[in-house]
Motif scaffolding. Structure first.
Motif, short mmCIF file in Angstrom:
data_model
loop_
_atom_site.label_atom_id
_atom_site.label_comp_id
_atom_site.label_asym_id
_atom_site.label_seq_id
_atom_site.Cartn_x
_atom_site.Cartn_y
_atom_site.Cartn_z
N LYS A 23 1.48 -1.61 -0.26
CA LYS A 23 0.04 -0.17 0.14
C LYS A 23 0.49 1.44 0.20
O LYS A 23 2.04 1.21 0.92
CB LYS A 23 -0.31 -0.45 1.06
CG LYS A 23 -2.47 -0.83 1.13
CD LYS A 23 -2.84 -0.82 2.34
CE LYS A 23 -3.76 0.36 1.44
NZ LYS A 23 -4.79 0.71 3.01
N LYS A 24 0.54 2.26 -0.80
CA LYS A 24 1.02 3.61 -1.18
C LYS A 24 0.36 4.78 0.92
O LYS A 24 -1.34 4.61 0.39
CB LYS A 24 1.16 4.26 -2.16
CG LYS A 24 2.43 3.37 -3.31
CD LYS A 24 1.97 4.00 -4.39
CE LYS A 24 3.30 3.68 -5.21
NZ LYS A 24 2.96 4.04 -6.67
N CYS A 27 -3.28 6.32 -0.77
CA CYS A 27 -3.80 5.59 -1.72
C CYS A 27 -4.83 4.55 -0.31
O CYS A 27 -4.18 3.60 0.40
CB CYS A 27 -3.23 4.82 -2.55
SG CYS A 27 -3.79 3.03 -3.70
N ARG A 29 -6.27 2.25 -1.91
CA ARG A 29 -5.96 0.41 -1.90
C ARG A 29 -4.85 -0.33 -1.88
O ARG A 29 -3.43 0.10 -1.14
CB ARG A 29 -6.41 0.75 -3.34
CG ARG A 29 -7.26 0.91 -3.70
CD ARG A 29 -7.84 1.43 -5.43
NE ARG A 29 -9.07 2.59 -5.61
CZ ARG A 29 -9.67 3.18 -5.03
NH1 ARG A 29 -9.58 3.16 -3.34
NH2 ARG A 29 -9.85 4.19 -5.74
N VAL A 31 -1.61 -1.37 -3.94
CA VAL A 31 -1.16 -1.05 -5.04
C VAL A 31 -0.48 -2.17 -6.07
O VAL A 31 0.18 -2.00 -7.49
CB VAL A 31 -0.11 0.32 -5.41
CG1 VAL A 31 -1.37 1.12 -4.72
CG2 VAL A 31 0.79 -0.09 -4.50
N ASP A 50 -1.64 -5.01 -9.83
CA ASP A 50 -0.91 -4.36 -10.12
C ASP A 50 -1.12 -5.36 -11.65
O ASP A 50 0.68 -5.02 -12.25
CB ASP A 50 0.20 -4.52 -9.77
CG ASP A 50 0.68 -3.25 -10.55
OD1 ASP A 50 0.81 -2.17 -11.41
OD2 ASP A 50 2.31 -2.81 -10.66
N GLU A 55 2.20 0.48 -10.48
CA GLU A 55 1.80 0.75 -8.72
C GLU A 55 0.34 1.51 -8.38
O GLU A 55 0.83 2.53 -7.81
CB GLU A 55 2.72 0.76 -7.88
CG GLU A 55 3.78 -1.28 -7.68
CD GLU A 55 4.93 -0.20 -6.43
OE1 GLU A 55 4.77 0.25 -6.36
OE2 GLU A 55 5.76 -1.83 -6.36
N ASN A 56 -0.03 1.94 -9.46
CA ASN A 56 -0.98 2.78 -9.71
C ASN A 56 -1.83 3.10 -8.44
O ASN A 56 -2.30 0.95 -8.23
CB ASN A 56 -1.67 2.95 -10.87
CG ASN A 56 -0.75 3.19 -12.27
OD1 ASN A 56 0.13 3.98 -12.10
ND2 ASN A 56 -0.70 2.37 -13.16
N CYS A 57 -2.53 4.16 -7.88
CA CYS A 57 -3.77 3.89 -7.44
C CYS A 57 -4.97 3.77 -7.33
O CYS A 57 -5.66 4.40 -7.96
CB CYS A 57 -3.79 5.10 -5.83
SG CYS A 57 -4.81 5.20 -4.66
N ASP A 58 -5.25 2.16 -8.65
CA ASP A 58 -6.66 2.44 -9.05
C ASP A 58 -7.24 1.42 -8.71
O ASP A 58 -6.88 0.74 -7.47
CB ASP A 58 -6.39 1.67 -10.76
CG ASP A 58 -5.31 0.62 -10.41
OD1 ASP A 58 -4.99 0.06 -9.81
OD2 ASP A 58 -4.79 0.98 -11.74
N ARG A 59 -8.28 0.63 -8.87
CA ARG A 59 -8.85 -0.59 -8.84
C ARG A 59 -8.73 -1.54 -9.08
O ARG A 59 -9.07 -2.77 -9.34
CB ARG A 59 -10.60 -0.22 -8.35
CG ARG A 59 -10.89 1.21 -7.51
CD ARG A 59 -12.23 1.29 -7.02
NE ARG A 59 -12.52 1.53 -8.32
CZ ARG A 59 -13.76 1.63 -8.56
NH1 ARG A 59 -15.05 1.08 -7.69
NH2 ARG A 59 -14.78 2.01 -9.93
#
Length: 75
Positions: A23-24, A27, A29, A31, A50, A55-59
């Motif tokens: 996790k970041k 964020c 979620r 990542v 991912d 490592e984008n903060c997306d779903r």
């Protein structure tokens, strides 16, 4: 690591971490990282947090089950 549980339908399962979950800060979620969920029948599903890299903060995640892969959106 790994963990065991019981689904809403009463089926036993085990979750094992293949690569560390990350996790970041800022964020909500996960990542990156991969897990495998195995049911009591021995069927396993891999979950990649991912699939696009970076490592984008997306779903966005990827599920692989029986050599079939599908990209999903997590809730």
């Amino acid at each position: 690591g790994s963990s065991n549980g019981v689904s809403r339908k009463g089926n036993n399962f085990t979750v094992s971490t293949l690569t560390p979950l990350k996790k970041k800060i800022g964020c909500p979620r996960i990542v990156s990282g991969k897990t495998t969920v195995t049911n009591s029948s021995g069927n396993a599903m891999e979950l990649d947090f991912d699939p696009l890299g970076g490592e984008n903060c997306d779903r966005i995640a990827k599920i692989t089950y029986k050599d079939r892969t599908r990209t999903i959106t997590l809730r």
